[in-house]
Motif scaffolding. Structure first.
Motif, PDB file in Angstrom:
ATOM      1  N   ALA A  76       7.315  39.264  19.599  1.00 14.14           N
ATOM      2  CA  ALA A  76       8.133  39.981  20.310  1.00 14.14           C
ATOM      3  C   ALA A  76       9.544  39.931  19.634  1.00 14.14           C
ATOM      4  N   LEU A  77       9.628  40.972  19.209  1.00 18.92           N
ATOM      5  CA  LEU A  77      10.873  41.380  18.321  1.00 18.92           C
ATOM      6  C   LEU A  77      11.937  42.056  18.920  1.00 18.92           C
ATOM      7  N   LEU A  78      12.961  41.566  18.938  1.00 13.30           N
ATOM      8  CA  LEU A  78      14.228  42.264  19.675  1.00 13.30           C
ATOM      9  C   LEU A  78      15.010  42.861  18.889  1.00 13.30           C
ATOM     10  N   ALA A  79      15.108  44.224  19.145  1.00  8.08           N
ATOM     11  CA  ALA A  79      15.969  45.085  18.305  1.00  8.08           C
ATOM     12  C   ALA A  79      17.617  44.976  18.858  1.00  8.08           C
ATOM     13  N   LYS A  80      18.585  45.112  17.901  1.00  9.79           N
ATOM     14  CA  LYS A  80      19.839  44.980  18.522  1.00  9.79           C
ATOM     15  C   LYS A  80      20.293  46.063  19.661  1.00  9.79           C
ATOM     16  N   ASP A  81      19.597  47.382  19.514  1.00 11.50           N
ATOM     17  CA  ASP A  81      19.697  48.249  20.752  1.00 11.50           C
ATOM     18  C   ASP A  81      19.049  47.673  22.054  1.00 11.50           C
ATOM     19  N   GLY A  82      18.394  46.606  22.177  1.00  7.87           N
ATOM     20  CA  GLY A  82      17.653  46.300  23.106  1.00  7.87           C
ATOM     21  C   GLY A  82      16.062  46.393  23.357  1.00  7.87           C
ATOM     22  N   ARG A  83      15.784  47.150  22.506  1.00  9.19           N
ATOM     23  CA  ARG A  83      14.286  47.414  22.495  1.00  9.19           C
ATOM     24  C   ARG A  83      13.448  46.320  22.030  1.00  9.19           C
ATOM     25  N   ILE A  84      12.445  46.029  22.816  1.00  5.20           N
ATOM     26  CA  ILE A  84      11.535  44.747  22.344  1.00  5.20           C
ATOM     27  C   ILE A  84      10.036  45.646  21.792  1.00  5.20           C
ATOM     28  N   ILE A  85       9.794  45.137  20.560  1.00  6.38           N
ATOM     29  CA  ILE A  85       8.588  45.793  19.970  1.00  6.38           C
ATOM     30  C   ILE A  85       7.631  44.548  19.635  1.00  6.38           C
ATOM     31  N   THR A  86       6.382  44.798  19.982  1.00  4.81           N
ATOM     32  CA  THR A  86       5.441  43.622  20.303  1.00  4.81           C
ATOM     33  C   THR A  86       4.409  43.864  18.949  1.00  4.81           C
ATOM     34  N   GLY A  87       3.790  42.605  18.566  1.00  8.35           N
ATOM     35  CA  GLY A  87       2.901  42.748  17.575  1.00  8.35           C
ATOM     36  C   GLY A  87       1.705  41.640  17.675  1.00  8.35           C
ATOM     37  N   CYS A  88       0.759  41.753  17.159  1.00 14.37           N
ATOM     38  CA  CYS A  88      -0.422  40.706  17.233  1.00 14.37           C
ATOM     39  C   CYS A  88      -1.179  40.532  15.921  1.00 14.37           C
ATOM     40  N   ASN A  89      -1.720  39.638  15.610  1.00 16.75           N
ATOM     41  CA  ASN A  89      -2.339  39.264  14.323  1.00 16.75           C
ATOM     42  C   ASN A  89      -3.789  40.097  14.331  1.00 16.75           C
ATOM     43  N   ILE A  90      -4.118  40.654  13.084  1.00 19.26           N
ATOM     44  CA  ILE A  90      -5.011  41.766  13.019  1.00 19.26           C
ATOM     45  C   ILE A  90      -5.931  41.073  11.740  1.00 19.26           C
ATOM     46  N   GLU A  91      -6.905  40.485  12.009  1.00 18.74           N
ATOM     47  CA  GLU A  91      -7.816  40.078  10.774  1.00 18.74           C
ATOM     48  C   GLU A  91      -8.777  40.925  10.307  1.00 18.74           C
ATOM     49  N   ASN A  92      -9.247  40.674   9.067  1.00 15.61           N
ATOM     50  CA  ASN A  92     -10.267  41.430   8.134  1.00 15.61           C
ATOM     51  C   ASN A  92     -11.173  40.576   7.531  1.00 15.61           C
ATOM     52  N   ALA A  93     -12.274  40.981   7.513  1.00 16.48           N
ATOM     53  CA  ALA A  93     -13.425  39.982   6.933  1.00 16.48           C
ATOM     54  C   ALA A  93     -13.034  39.853   5.413  1.00 16.48           C
ATOM     55  N   SER A  94     -12.166  40.593   4.725  1.00 12.94           N
ATOM     56  CA  SER A  94     -11.929  40.178   3.402  1.00 12.94           C
ATOM     57  C   SER A  94     -10.551  39.425   3.498  1.00 12.94           C
ATOM     58  N   TYR A  95     -10.154  39.069   4.587  1.00 16.36           N
ATOM     59  CA  TYR A  95      -8.905  37.789   4.494  1.00 16.36           C
ATOM     60  C   TYR A  95      -7.547  38.534   4.273  1.00 16.36           C
ATOM     61  N   THR A  96      -7.359  38.946   2.850  1.00 16.13           N
ATOM     62  CA  THR A  96      -6.319  39.512   2.148  1.00 16.13           C
ATOM     63  C   THR A  96      -5.575  40.400   3.275  1.00 16.13           C
ATOM     64  N   PRO A  97      -6.489  41.511   3.504  1.00 15.26           N
ATOM     65  CA  PRO A  97      -5.816  42.455   4.166  1.00 15.26           C
ATOM     66  C   PRO A  97      -5.224  42.070   5.839  1.00 15.26           C
ATOM     67  N   THR A  98      -5.597  40.880   6.337  1.00 13.90           N
ATOM     68  CA  THR A  98      -4.892  40.454   7.560  1.00 13.90           C
ATOM     69  C   THR A  98      -3.606  40.569   7.567  1.00 13.90           C
ATOM     70  N   ASN A  99      -3.095  40.959   8.849  1.00 10.14           N
ATOM     71  CA  ASN A  99      -1.934  41.171   9.209  1.00 10.14           C
ATOM     72  C   ASN A  99      -1.345  40.245  10.366  1.00 10.14           C
ATOM     73  N   CYS A 100      -0.279  39.495   9.991  1.00 11.64           N
ATOM     74  CA  CYS A 100       0.416  38.563  11.159  1.00 11.64           C
ATOM     75  C   CYS A 100       0.995  39.299  12.091  1.00 11.64           C
ATOM     76  N   ALA A 101       0.968  38.748  13.221  1.00  6.60           N
ATOM     77  CA  ALA A 101       1.803  39.245  14.436  1.00  6.60           C
ATOM     78  C   ALA A 101       3.208  39.868  14.049  1.00  6.60           C
ATOM     79  N   GLU A 102       3.940  38.664  13.570  1.00  6.92           N
ATOM     80  CA  GLU A 102       5.438  38.911  13.115  1.00  6.92           C
ATOM     81  C   GLU A 102       5.465  40.375  12.361  1.00  6.92           C
TER      82      GLU A 102
END
Length: 141
Positions: free
Chosen positions: A32-58
């Motif tokens: 959960a990322l807090l912007a300076k204007d107060g908005r909260i943007i969330t993210g989750c990790n998304i895996e891929n069978a090829s591993y390298t394209p996997t993206n972390c939550a942050e």
């Protein structure tokens, strides 16, 4: 940032874990990322069978924010652990995520909250997690 602000950020990171796509590792991470204007943007990790394209939550949270024109951030909460159970330990961001945060955040002021399922957290600045980090300032003449 108040203590209640931090609690809300931790709760949002824990909630974001449920959207993780992790068929290979089973290790769910929410951010959960807090912007300076107060908005909260969330993210989750998304895996891929090829591993390298996997993206972390942050990075998911940062990229979502930047794609919507949000470029100024105050803090991020990160919760990660195996399976659907609440995480029993702290999960620090990987080196790539630390570098992405360095691109958009003041390392001395940006807070990183590492949290567990019981809603406790440890607090660090980005500079503490990435000493001698490389940024655009290093490219200035």
């Amino acid at each position: 940032m108040t203590g209640r602000d931090k609690e809300i950020l931790v709760e949002k990171a824990l909630e974001a874990r449920r959207f993780s796509y992790v068929p290979y590792s089973g290790f769910r991470v929410g951010a959960a990322l807090l912007a300076k204007d107060g908005r909260i943007i969330t993210g989750c990790n998304i895996e891929n069978a090829s591993y390298t394209p996997t993206n972390c939550a942050e990075r998911t949270a940062v990229f979502k924010a930047v794609s919507e024109g949000i470029l100024d951030f105050e803090a991020i909460a990160i919760a990660g652990g195996p399976g659907l159970e609440p995480p029993g330990d702290f999960a620090p961001p990987c080196g790539v995520c630390r570098q992405v945060l360095m691109e958009f955040c003041d390392p001395d002021r940006f807070l990183v909250l590492l949290c567990k399922g019981d809603k406790t957290w440890k607090e660090f600045t980005l500079a503490e997690l990435l000493p001698l980090g490389f940024s655009g300032k290093n490219l200035e003449g």
